[in-house]
Design an enzyme around this catalytic site. Sequence first.
Site, PDB file in Angstrom:
ATOM      1  N   THR A  61       0.871  -1.180   0.000  1.00 44.57           N
ATOM      2  CA  THR A  61       0.000   0.000   0.000  1.00 44.57           C
ATOM      3  C   THR A  61       0.902   1.222   0.000  1.00 44.57           C
ATOM      4  O   THR A  61       2.013   1.185   0.539  1.00 44.57           O
ATOM      5  CB  THR A  61      -0.890   0.044   1.250  1.00 44.57           C
ATOM      6  OG1 THR A  61      -0.043   0.078   2.396  1.00 44.57           O
ATOM      7  CG2 THR A  61      -1.813  -1.139   1.338  1.00 44.57           C
ATOM      8  N   TRP A 120     -20.338  15.211  12.411  1.00 46.55           N
ATOM      9  CA  TRP A 120     -19.320  14.906  11.409  1.00 46.55           C
ATOM     10  C   TRP A 120     -19.471  15.816  10.193  1.00 46.55           C
ATOM     11  O   TRP A 120     -20.580  16.057   9.730  1.00 46.55           O
ATOM     12  CB  TRP A 120     -19.458  13.461  10.930  1.00 46.55           C
ATOM     13  CG  TRP A 120     -19.145  12.446  11.980  1.00 46.55           C
ATOM     14  CD1 TRP A 120     -20.035  11.655  12.635  1.00 46.55           C
ATOM     15  CD2 TRP A 120     -17.855  12.119  12.505  1.00 46.55           C
ATOM     16  NE1 TRP A 120     -19.379  10.843  13.527  1.00 46.55           N
ATOM     17  CE2 TRP A 120     -18.037  11.110  13.475  1.00 46.55           C
ATOM     18  CE3 TRP A 120     -16.556  12.582  12.256  1.00 46.55           C
ATOM     19  CZ2 TRP A 120     -16.985  10.554  14.184  1.00 46.55           C
ATOM     20  CZ3 TRP A 120     -15.503  12.021  12.961  1.00 46.55           C
ATOM     21  CH2 TRP A 120     -15.720  11.023  13.916  1.00 46.55           C
ATOM     22  N   GLU A 125      -5.578  -3.331  -1.561  1.00 43.98           N
ATOM     23  CA  GLU A 125      -5.993  -4.609  -0.953  1.00 43.98           C
ATOM     24  C   GLU A 125      -7.070  -5.309  -1.767  1.00 43.98           C
ATOM     25  O   GLU A 125      -7.461  -6.434  -1.449  1.00 43.98           O
ATOM     26  CB  GLU A 125      -6.543  -4.351   0.464  1.00 43.98           C
ATOM     27  CG  GLU A 125      -5.516  -3.902   1.491  1.00 43.98           C
ATOM     28  CD  GLU A 125      -5.327  -2.385   1.535  1.00 43.98           C
ATOM     29  OE1 GLU A 125      -5.642  -1.716   0.530  1.00 43.98           O
ATOM     30  OE2 GLU A 125      -4.857  -1.874   2.566  1.00 43.98           O
ATOM     31  N   LYS A 159     -14.689  16.303  13.022  1.00 43.42           N
ATOM     32  CA  LYS A 159     -15.735  16.215  14.031  1.00 43.42           C
ATOM     33  C   LYS A 159     -15.866  17.564  14.736  1.00 43.42           C
ATOM     34  O   LYS A 159     -15.011  17.958  15.509  1.00 43.42           O
ATOM     35  CB  LYS A 159     -15.444  15.113  15.046  1.00 43.42           C
ATOM     36  CG  LYS A 159     -16.669  14.840  15.898  1.00 43.42           C
ATOM     37  CD  LYS A 159     -16.659  13.452  16.471  1.00 43.42           C
ATOM     38  CE  LYS A 159     -18.079  13.031  16.818  1.00 43.42           C
ATOM     39  NZ  LYS A 159     -18.143  11.785  17.538  1.00 43.42           N
TER      40      LYS A 159
HETATM   41  P1  ADP Z   1      -3.256   4.103  -0.012  1.00 43.20           P
HETATM   42  O1  ADP Z   1      -4.159   3.358   0.924  1.00 43.20           O
HETATM   43  O2  ADP Z   1      -1.854   4.011   0.377  1.00 43.20           O
HETATM   44  O3  ADP Z   1      -3.715   5.507  -0.344  1.00 43.20           O
HETATM   45  P2  ADP Z   1      -4.606   2.874  -2.213  1.00 43.20           P
HETATM   46  O4  ADP Z   1      -4.313   3.273  -3.588  1.00 43.20           O
HETATM   47  O5  ADP Z   1      -4.846   1.476  -1.928  1.00 43.20           O
HETATM   48  O6  ADP Z   1      -3.384   3.356  -1.388  1.00 43.20           O
HETATM   49  O7  ADP Z   1      -5.803   3.764  -1.696  1.00 43.20           O
HETATM   50  C1  ADP Z   1      -7.082   3.300  -1.433  1.00 43.20           C
HETATM   51  C2  ADP Z   1      -7.891   4.439  -0.894  1.00 43.20           C
HETATM   52  O8  ADP Z   1      -7.993   5.490  -1.848  1.00 43.20           O
HETATM   53  C3  ADP Z   1      -9.327   4.093  -0.587  1.00 43.20           C
HETATM   54  O9  ADP Z   1      -9.442   3.486   0.672  1.00 43.20           O
HETATM   55  C4  ADP Z   1      -9.991   5.455  -0.630  1.00 43.20           C
HETATM   56  O10 ADP Z   1      -9.822   6.171   0.570  1.00 43.20           O
HETATM   57  C5  ADP Z   1      -9.231   6.165  -1.713  1.00 43.20           C
HETATM   58  N1  ADP Z   1      -9.963   6.088  -2.978  1.00 43.20           N
HETATM   59  C6  ADP Z   1      -9.740   5.270  -4.021  1.00 43.20           C
HETATM   60  N2  ADP Z   1     -10.611   5.507  -5.024  1.00 43.20           N
HETATM   61  C7  ADP Z   1     -11.425   6.504  -4.597  1.00 43.20           C
HETATM   62  C8  ADP Z   1     -12.542   7.190  -5.159  1.00 43.20           C
HETATM   63  N3  ADP Z   1     -13.002   6.935  -6.376  1.00 43.20           N
HETATM   64  N4  ADP Z   1     -13.122   8.137  -4.402  1.00 43.20           N
HETATM   65  C9  ADP Z   1     -12.674   8.440  -3.166  1.00 43.20           C
HETATM   66  N5  ADP Z   1     -11.630   7.835  -2.586  1.00 43.20           N
HETATM   67  C10 ADP Z   1     -11.008   6.876  -3.286  1.00 43.20           C
END
Ligand code: ADP
Length: 537
Positions: free
Chosen positions: A181, A441, A327, A436
């Site tokens: 990640t 929220w 993931e 918050k």
């Molecule tokens: P990291 O967790 O290191 O940022 P990832 O690429 O796996 O790497 O990121 C996943 C996260 O990115 C998601 O949990 C979400 O928060 C955000 N994310 C991915 N796609 C979207 C989307 N279309 N809209 C909003 N958030 C997104």
Amino acid sequence: MLGTMMDFPLTVTTILERAGKYFSAVEIVSRRPDRSLYRSSYGQVYRRARALGECLQRAGMKRGDRVATLMWNHSAHLETYYGVPVAGGVAHTLNLRLHPDDLAYIVNHAEDRFLIVDDVLLPLYEKFRDRVKIERVVVVPQSGKPVPAGYENYEDFLAQATGEFSYPALGENEAAAMCYTSGTTGKPKGVLYSHRALVLHSFCIALADCFGLAQRDVLLAVVPMFHANAWGLPFAAAMIGGKLVLPGPHLDAESLLELFERERVTYAAGVPTVWLGILEALEKDPGHWKLFPGLRMTCGGAAAPEGMIRRFDKLGPKIIHSWGMTEMTPAGTTSYIKSTLENWPEDKKYELRAKQGLPLPFVELRGMTMEREIPWDGKTLGELQVRGPWIAESYYNQPEEKERWTADGWFRTGDVVTIDEEGYIKIADRSKDLIKSGGEWISSVDLENALMSHPAVQEAAVIAVPHPKWQERPLACVVLKKDAKASDEELREFLGQKFAKWQIPDAVVFVESIPRTSVGKFLKSKLREQFHAWKWE
Ligand code: ADP
């Protein structure tokens, strides 16, 4: 009673065989660091991937050994995507935008034995070389210069192949690829993708209501191949036999638009920052670039602002909003208008397209709050949890992270969502980014999207800043478009058209740029640090 079907393993090997057999003449176009293009084909990738597999085996690669790659998007990287797993190894893509300390940590944690690295990225490797135990380094000449002394040339390595290579009989649950990640939250964590997950994910993203991929497509992977398997495109593209365009290190709007036009790209995938840059270039000079009329672009990794989707619609290209995670191999949802909602008013339909959408088939999701599922009312916030055949069940060798999974086997995404009456999810925030204020929220994402629809605003990030009375209050960090002007009051008044008074940021600060993560997302933790001691008036 069992069915009478064959027990045929779902492996990446079958994808490679199909591409080599039926689509050998289909091109793979890559851009070199000096901007020149070169053309390979599935036929060539097929032969070279098998050669790579054979040579890695001869070099001692055993079943399950990790082979790291430190490469831009180009055809040799595609060769590793196939050559490593079909020979029983695990292709571990390293994120070249990470700090050398993080790369050292990741390489050591993954216990990578081999490294295949672009010559132009050797200076990066040399920054952590002494801290890792890689046994063999193979260098891909990309710059046109000779490979530096002391390093083995990828072409020489491949030239040792005899052609006598037979695939090991792989089980579909064996690991084929690995990615950490990007570390937006906490230390990088390793995810091991099985052959089965990659194959099923390829089928699914190719579906019409997902990315909608077909053999006639020309697919441009702007998303780096080190970012969650380039969202699965290298596998799905070969499975369907679609032409791939790989932009190398040139990800600026101009270079990409040139590729769109020259190669007649029909489909592309990337993060919102990339599309915002392209949008600006297209709007600045309308009619200059000749894009394919039915161009579709998947926008994921961070929320696609509604204003951006609307502006692209005016110009032609259609944005497909998608949500996913490393993931999750990584695709989880896409947003499209169900046939039963076709007669909704335009504004409502745009609102839906800006949501993250509906789960892909076989991805199950739920929103949870205090062990209860949230209702589908589009209002109640809950943590998004998911399960499915391409969703990780654990991290690689990180047992301390097991609280990311619930006792009943769901993965906690860390994203906070609402689910509407039609089942569309909308991400309000990452749990760490929610604000918050006085017990209520506030979603930073909604405020950011609204700010980014203001004509003077290029980018906006809204963060929580400690407040003596309300615990936290939102602060907006705004980057204005070049030569554009807007004041704090004007922007807050603009938000007042859409938001209740208590939701509106108490102040707007103008910044030169928003700090980003290695994959181009807003790095809000950095902004929170920067403005931690902000004095509210
Ligand atoms: P990291 O967790 O290191 O940022 P990832 O690429 O796996 O790497 O990121 C996943 C996260 O990115 C998601 O949990 C979400 O928060 C955000 N994310 C991915 N796609 C979207 C989307 N279309 N809209 C909003 N958030 C997104």
